[in-house]
Write a protein that holds these residues in place. Structure first.
Motif, short mmCIF file in Angstrom:
data_model
loop_
_atom_site.label_atom_id
_atom_site.label_comp_id
_atom_site.label_asym_id
_atom_site.label_seq_id
_atom_site.Cartn_x
_atom_site.Cartn_y
_atom_site.Cartn_z
N LEU A 1 0.79 -1.21 0.00
CA LEU A 1 0.00 0.00 0.00
C LEU A 1 0.83 1.27 0.00
O LEU A 1 0.32 2.35 -0.25
CB LEU A 1 -0.93 0.01 1.20
CG LEU A 1 -1.93 -1.15 1.21
CD1 LEU A 1 -2.69 -1.17 2.52
CD2 LEU A 1 -2.89 -1.02 0.05
N GLY A 2 2.10 1.15 0.30
CA GLY A 2 2.95 2.33 0.31
C GLY A 2 2.45 3.37 1.29
O GLY A 2 2.28 3.07 2.46
N VAL A 3 2.17 4.52 0.80
CA VAL A 3 1.74 5.59 1.69
C VAL A 3 0.23 5.67 1.80
O VAL A 3 -0.31 6.61 2.34
CB VAL A 3 2.28 6.96 1.22
CG1 VAL A 3 3.78 7.01 1.42
CG2 VAL A 3 1.90 7.23 -0.22
N TRP A 4 -0.44 4.68 1.27
CA TRP A 4 -1.91 4.66 1.35
C TRP A 4 -2.34 4.90 2.78
O TRP A 4 -1.88 4.28 3.72
CB TRP A 4 -2.42 3.31 0.86
CG TRP A 4 -3.90 3.19 0.92
CD1 TRP A 4 -4.81 3.93 0.25
CD2 TRP A 4 -4.65 2.27 1.71
NE1 TRP A 4 -6.07 3.52 0.56
CE2 TRP A 4 -6.00 2.52 1.46
CE3 TRP A 4 -4.30 1.25 2.60
CZ2 TRP A 4 -7.01 1.79 2.05
CZ3 TRP A 4 -5.31 0.53 3.20
CH2 TRP A 4 -6.65 0.79 2.92
#
Lengths: 143, 133
Positions: A135-138
């Motif tokens: 999701l990374g920076v989600w």
């Protein structure tokens, strides 16, 4: 006070899981076994929990703020996206396979069953993978 | 009875701190370098409370709660990975969506709860009635 109330809420939640049988994966799997040894009792646990939470939340939110915090932190999202459905679907497969969801697994840790000691670290790894890799920076807005 | 305790806990957390009692959310926000690390000590206290529940039960009743947990390594490892991954991607688990979300009449939580119940039923059906186990 804030820490004490949170600790109390945790102990009550865990005790509720123990009393209801949610901390027993075999019982959870019997609940999910609609076409076999179906044990519907966990449906009543959920309904009982909602029966207390729904009026309780309603009462609590008549206040402007919580007792030990300056605002209510409620999920704001109301959209339906693929993350929600794909995540829940994945979660359900794991729940059926192991008979554990996060709360009962943590609650069962001190009983130190081999399966629990395998499940919990794997669950933390799964969460970490979802958080940092997929999701990374989600940004988490719900729950 | 157990359900009522779970509900009471969710209400206390909301009344005291204004937070949803979503276990996966509480746990995942503690993980190091999470992008949404908030109120870490507090979330940690809730987890400590969960861990204390079974020992408290032991002190009161003299025995640990009965349980049967599969000790099959691949099964439990895969189950744990899927539950952890799915709970974060789907923004919640049985407690956050199934109890708190439905109590707030959240449409997202209804959808999530129906979905994980559905795949849960299906998984157990396949395991017990097709693969046999």
């Amino acid at each position: 006070m804030k820490f004490f109330s949170t600790l109390l809420a945790g102990v009550l939640f865990g005790t509720g899981l123990v009393v209801s049988g949610m901390a027993d994966p075999a019982k959870v799997q019997n609940f999910l076994d609609l076409f076999g040894r179906w044990d519907p009792s966990l449906a009543f646990v959920m309904l009982g929990a909602i029966g207390v939470t729904m009026p309780g939340f309603w009462l609590v939110q008549k206040r402007a703020t919580p007792f030990f915090s300056d605002m209510f932190h409620l999920p704001q999202r109301s959209d339906y996206d693929a993350h929600l459905v794909a995540g829940a679907a994945t979660f359900g497969i794991g729940w059926g396979l192991g008979g554990f969801c996060p709360g009962p697994a943590i609650t069962a840790l001190p009983i130190t069953a081999t399966g629990t000691l395998i499940f919990v670290p794997a669950m933390l790894i799964g969460m970490a993978i979802a958080k940092y890799v997929a999701l990374g920076v989600w940004c988490e807005t719900s729950n | 009875m157990g359900g009522a305790l779970i509900g009471l806990s969710a209400v206390i957390l909301m009344a005291a701190n204004g937070r949803i009692a979503g276990i996966s959310g509480l746990i995942s926000r503690i993980l190091p370098s999470s992008t949404s690390r908030i109120e870490v000590p507090q979330n940690f206290m809730f987890i400590v409370g969960l861990v204390l529940a079974a020992p408290v039960w032991f002190l009161v009743s003299g025995h640990f709660p009965a349980q049967f947990v599969s000790s099959n390594f691949p099964t439990m490892a895969i189950a744990g990975l899927l539950v952890g991954f799915g709970a974060v991607v789907g923004n919640g688990c049985t407690s956050g969506h199934g109890v708190c979300g439905i109590s707030r009449l959240s449409g997202r939580s209804f959808i999530a709860t129906l979905t994980f119940m559905g795949t849960g039923f299906l998984t157990v059906f396949i395991m017990r009635h097709m693969v046999g186990g």
